[in-house]
Design a protein around this motif. Sequence first.
Motif, PDB file in Angstrom:
ATOM      1  N   SER B  10      39.861  93.574  27.708  1.00  0.00           N
ATOM      2  CA  SER B  10      40.435  94.804  27.167  1.00  0.00           C
ATOM      3  C   SER B  10      39.331  95.695  26.629  1.00  0.00           C
ATOM      4  O   SER B  10      39.447  96.316  25.589  1.00  0.00           O
ATOM      5  N   GLY B  11      38.231  95.725  27.360  1.00  0.00           N
ATOM      6  CA  GLY B  11      37.183  96.701  27.085  1.00  0.00           C
ATOM      7  C   GLY B  11      37.658  98.070  27.562  1.00  0.00           C
ATOM      8  O   GLY B  11      38.671  98.178  28.252  1.00  0.00           O
ATOM      9  N   THR B  12      36.898  99.102  27.208  1.00  0.00           N
ATOM     10  CA  THR B  12      37.318 100.451  27.566  1.00  0.00           C
ATOM     11  C   THR B  12      37.519 100.620  29.067  1.00  0.00           C
ATOM     12  O   THR B  12      38.494 101.207  29.512  1.00  0.00           O
ATOM     13  N   GLY B  13      36.591 100.050  29.862  1.00  0.00           N
ATOM     14  CA  GLY B  13      36.676 100.196  31.308  1.00  0.00           C
ATOM     15  C   GLY B  13      37.972  99.635  31.849  1.00  0.00           C
ATOM     16  O   GLY B  13      38.717 100.296  32.579  1.00  0.00           O
ATOM     17  N   CYS B  14      38.254  98.381  31.491  1.00  0.00           N
ATOM     18  CA  CYS B  14      39.421  97.712  32.055  1.00  0.00           C
ATOM     19  C   CYS B  14      40.723  98.255  31.491  1.00  0.00           C
ATOM     20  O   CYS B  14      41.742  98.269  32.170  1.00  0.00           O
ATOM     21  N   ARG B  15      40.687  98.706  30.227  1.00  0.00           N
ATOM     22  CA  ARG B  15      41.920  99.280  29.676  1.00  0.00           C
ATOM     23  C   ARG B  15      42.286 100.554  30.406  1.00  0.00           C
ATOM     24  O   ARG B  15      43.454 100.876  30.568  1.00  0.00           O
ATOM     25  N   GLY B  45      36.819  91.171  24.850  1.00  0.00           N
ATOM     26  CA  GLY B  45      35.963  92.336  25.067  1.00  0.00           C
ATOM     27  C   GLY B  45      35.411  92.333  26.488  1.00  0.00           C
ATOM     28  O   GLY B  45      35.751  91.480  27.303  1.00  0.00           O
ATOM     29  N   CYS B  46      34.522  93.281  26.729  1.00  0.00           N
ATOM     30  CA  CYS B  46      34.011  93.560  28.073  1.00  0.00           C
ATOM     31  C   CYS B  46      33.229  92.387  28.674  1.00  0.00           C
ATOM     32  O   CYS B  46      32.417  91.763  28.024  1.00  0.00           O
ATOM     33  N   PHE B  47      33.493  92.108  29.957  1.00  0.00           N
ATOM     34  CA  PHE B  47      32.753  91.079  30.689  1.00  0.00           C
ATOM     35  C   PHE B  47      31.477  91.636  31.304  1.00  0.00           C
ATOM     36  O   PHE B  47      30.703  90.906  31.902  1.00  0.00           O
ATOM     37  N   GLY B  48      31.314  92.936  31.234  1.00  0.00           N
ATOM     38  CA  GLY B  48      30.125  93.561  31.795  1.00  0.00           C
ATOM     39  C   GLY B  48      30.269  93.920  33.260  1.00  0.00           C
ATOM     40  O   GLY B  48      29.385  94.508  33.852  1.00  0.00           O
ATOM     41  N   PHE B  49      31.394  93.548  33.854  1.00  0.00           N
ATOM     42  CA  PHE B  49      31.550  93.749  35.290  1.00  0.00           C
ATOM     43  C   PHE B  49      32.552  94.862  35.551  1.00  0.00           C
ATOM     44  O   PHE B  49      33.372  94.803  36.456  1.00  0.00           O
ATOM     45  N   CYS B  50      32.424  95.905  34.712  1.00  0.00           N
ATOM     46  CA  CYS B  50      33.448  96.939  34.648  1.00  0.00           C
ATOM     47  C   CYS B  50      33.771  97.575  35.997  1.00  0.00           C
ATOM     48  O   CYS B  50      34.880  98.011  36.233  1.00  0.00           O
ATOM     49  N   GLU B  51      32.773  97.652  36.877  1.00  0.00           N
ATOM     50  CA  GLU B  51      33.013  98.362  38.128  1.00  0.00           C
ATOM     51  C   GLU B  51      34.148  97.721  38.910  1.00  0.00           C
ATOM     52  O   GLU B  51      34.903  98.376  39.595  1.00  0.00           O
TER      53      GLU B  51
HETATM   54  S1  FES Z   1      35.604  96.790  30.384  1.00  0.00           S
HETATM   55 FE1  FES Z   1      36.311  95.049  31.470  1.00  0.00          FE
HETATM   56  S2  FES Z   1      34.528  94.246  32.328  1.00  0.00           S
HETATM   57 FE2  FES Z   1      33.792  95.913  31.131  1.00  0.00          FE
END
Ligand code: FES
Lengths: 129, 595
Positions: B10-15, B45-51
């Motif tokens: 549920s990081g910004t990218g994935c949300r 939080g973010c896994f770093g693999f947002c793309e």
């Molecule tokens: S926000 Fe989900 S992997 Fe970065």
Amino acid sequence: MTKIKSLDDLRQKKQQLEQGMDIREKSDHPENLVQIKVAMATCGIASGARTVMNTLVEKMKKEKIAAVVTQTGCMGYCYAEPTVEVTKPGMDPVVFSYVDVKKAEEIVDKYILNNELLDGILPKNYQTI
Amino acid sequence: MYKMQLLVCSGTGCRASASATIVEKLNESLKAHQLTEEAQVVTTGCFGFCEKGPIVKVIPDNTFYTQVKPEDAEEIVTEHILKGRKVSRLLYEDPENKEHIIDSKHMGFYQKQMRIALRNCGVIDPENIDEYIVRDGYSALAQVVTDLTPEQAIDMVKQSGLRGRGGAGFPTGLKWEITSKFSSDQKYVVCNADEGDPGAFMDRSILEGDPNSIIEAMAICGYCIGATKGLVYIRAEYPLAIKRLEIAIGQAREYGLLGNNIFGSKFSFDMELRYGAGAFVCGEETALIASMEGKRGEPRVKPPFPAESGYMHKPTNVNNVETFANVPVIFLKGPEWYSAIGTEKSKGTKVFALAGKINNVGLIEVPMGITLREIIYEIGGGIKNGKNFKAVQTGGPSGGCLTEAHLDTPIDFDSLVAAGSMMGSGGMIVMDEDDCMVSIAKFYLEFIVEESCGKCTPCRIGNKRMLEILEKITQGKGSMEDLDHLRNLAYVIKDTSLCGLGQSSPNPVLSTLENFYDEYVAHVKDKRCFAKQCKAMAKYTINPDVCTGCTICARNCPVDAITGEKREPHFIHQEICTHCGVCYQKCKFNAINVE
Ligand code: FES
Ligand SMILES: Cc1cc2nc3c(=O)[nH]c(=O)nc-3n(C[C@H](O)[C@H](O)[C@H](O)COP(=O)(O)O)c2cc1C
């Protein structure tokens, strides 16, 4: 919420909470732990794999053995279900067949704790990547 | 007890791509299949693999699902959780051999990484302080305030060799020591969460994924320097990070981990947030402090450094988010453990935001001393679409470019400076053969001209003049004198600007001039852009073998640059042509070439 007033309080708190996080900690370095895979495809489930898996999870917890218990798909031994694959650290995997609750406990008591082999071991006929 | 957990990012990218709905659907589906006792959904939080987000990771088998849609939730539950069969179409696909990779342990992206600052991102639920505590959270603080004197604790940070991750790489322990030596009735710990480099998002991810680590580290710092008050300066554009930090501060207060007499000691500490409006210059520590005081966010001359006179003229220790994130680990694992990682002068790891023409875009943490080659080809999965590597930009608008020649240089604070770039906050933009280096330099300068606060003349006017020259060059109107002029201006701006913004703003220009001089010369002398990015320099010619002499191009050319007899091949007079492209659009026979 109760306050954490000392290092001991913190340690206690941590212990109380540990169980819920346990499986995440373990999954970080599975190679150092006993890995148990229960085949849980339709054939496995039909012949009782779900109860076997629950038994294994409980038993390992009771014996305080660090292990990762996962489910896998059909291993191809549908005739011998439920099947359970056990990999002890640094050893080759062993597959047990016709596992029921009783046998599951035996696997833990005999093979995992004491390295004794039991009946019903299947030859491992595939390579995993 | 749960047998399985589904970690949903549920990081910004994935949300942004509906991960909250995925959580809902997974829970519904678990309920429908009566699996709520066996499997649990956890937001992390973010896994770093947002793309490739949204990410769902299944534990304990480490299955890594990418680009999951809410509709996929049911299948993940019925296939994977119920029957133990991985949903292969959702597994990560190796960009090279197109194979599905069964779990995260086999992904090149994670194999070379070493996660210290990001240790809890993608592992714990950031809105639940208990999960942080289980991962040894707050034990470092407990140890420090109950067992160590401030001097002993500062010594450990010094021994670890930790250097500031905000850009300049100043030794953290030394900074703490200096601040501790100034006596005052009140001192402050400030966390710099302004994160203004375009493309960098590691600080945001740490705050979103592991806010408690920052609270713990700031309290440790407070104990060391003798401060009871912490302030986080965070840009208001980071609403999720703000929310998670507020939740974490609230929970820490409830547990008494912030407040009076922490862990029964004499040490008291509390903290507050201050919001920034997102100006790049407010990341500079003196401008940041001015902004926190409610003044204009403009830098001032140093010394006095904030350690002596900072927020409200009191001694203030400013550190970056990632710097703080490393601190608890130094106490948990010991300074020797920490200083064994990295290179001689740069210890530990660094988080980079990998972006640009690379297969695996994302947030990575690697030991100092890793090579660019490892980052680009092993973690990053190589250049997109099989193109050729050209350069890597590090350090954002204050940094420079590294080229093929630097691919095997171990990366640390000092080697990057030696190569004409800098670590900066850790942006890393990969460029391929289609990128024009003059345009890249121009892009960063545009950013600087926008963001310069205007207080000092060299930065305000000098950068503007440099940008004008670059514009001239990309329009094909540059001369060789312009290149000399550019270089001179750059050195004057570097030498005479008031703050770090101006002092480093010419770096992108200087480093491209140094490493890609040929490209500048091609723009200036031959009026050519190898990468075909500078439209004004496109050269239009007519292929005489294809041209039928229909005259449509000549009739439509607004500047009469095309001549030729009817039914004979036509010709474009380059000295008249204005590159408008009308002939190219009008020609019905594809006889016009562009290069
Ligand atoms: S926000 Fe989900 S992997 Fe970065
Ligand atoms: C123009 C400019 C922008 C900066 N932006 C940031 C920023 O966004 N975040 C940050 O932590 N430091 C930034 N810095 C560096 C800070 O001034 C300061 O050195 C840093 O916060 C100190 O923390 P550290 O020792 O932990 O690196 C910036 C500096 C300059 C000159």
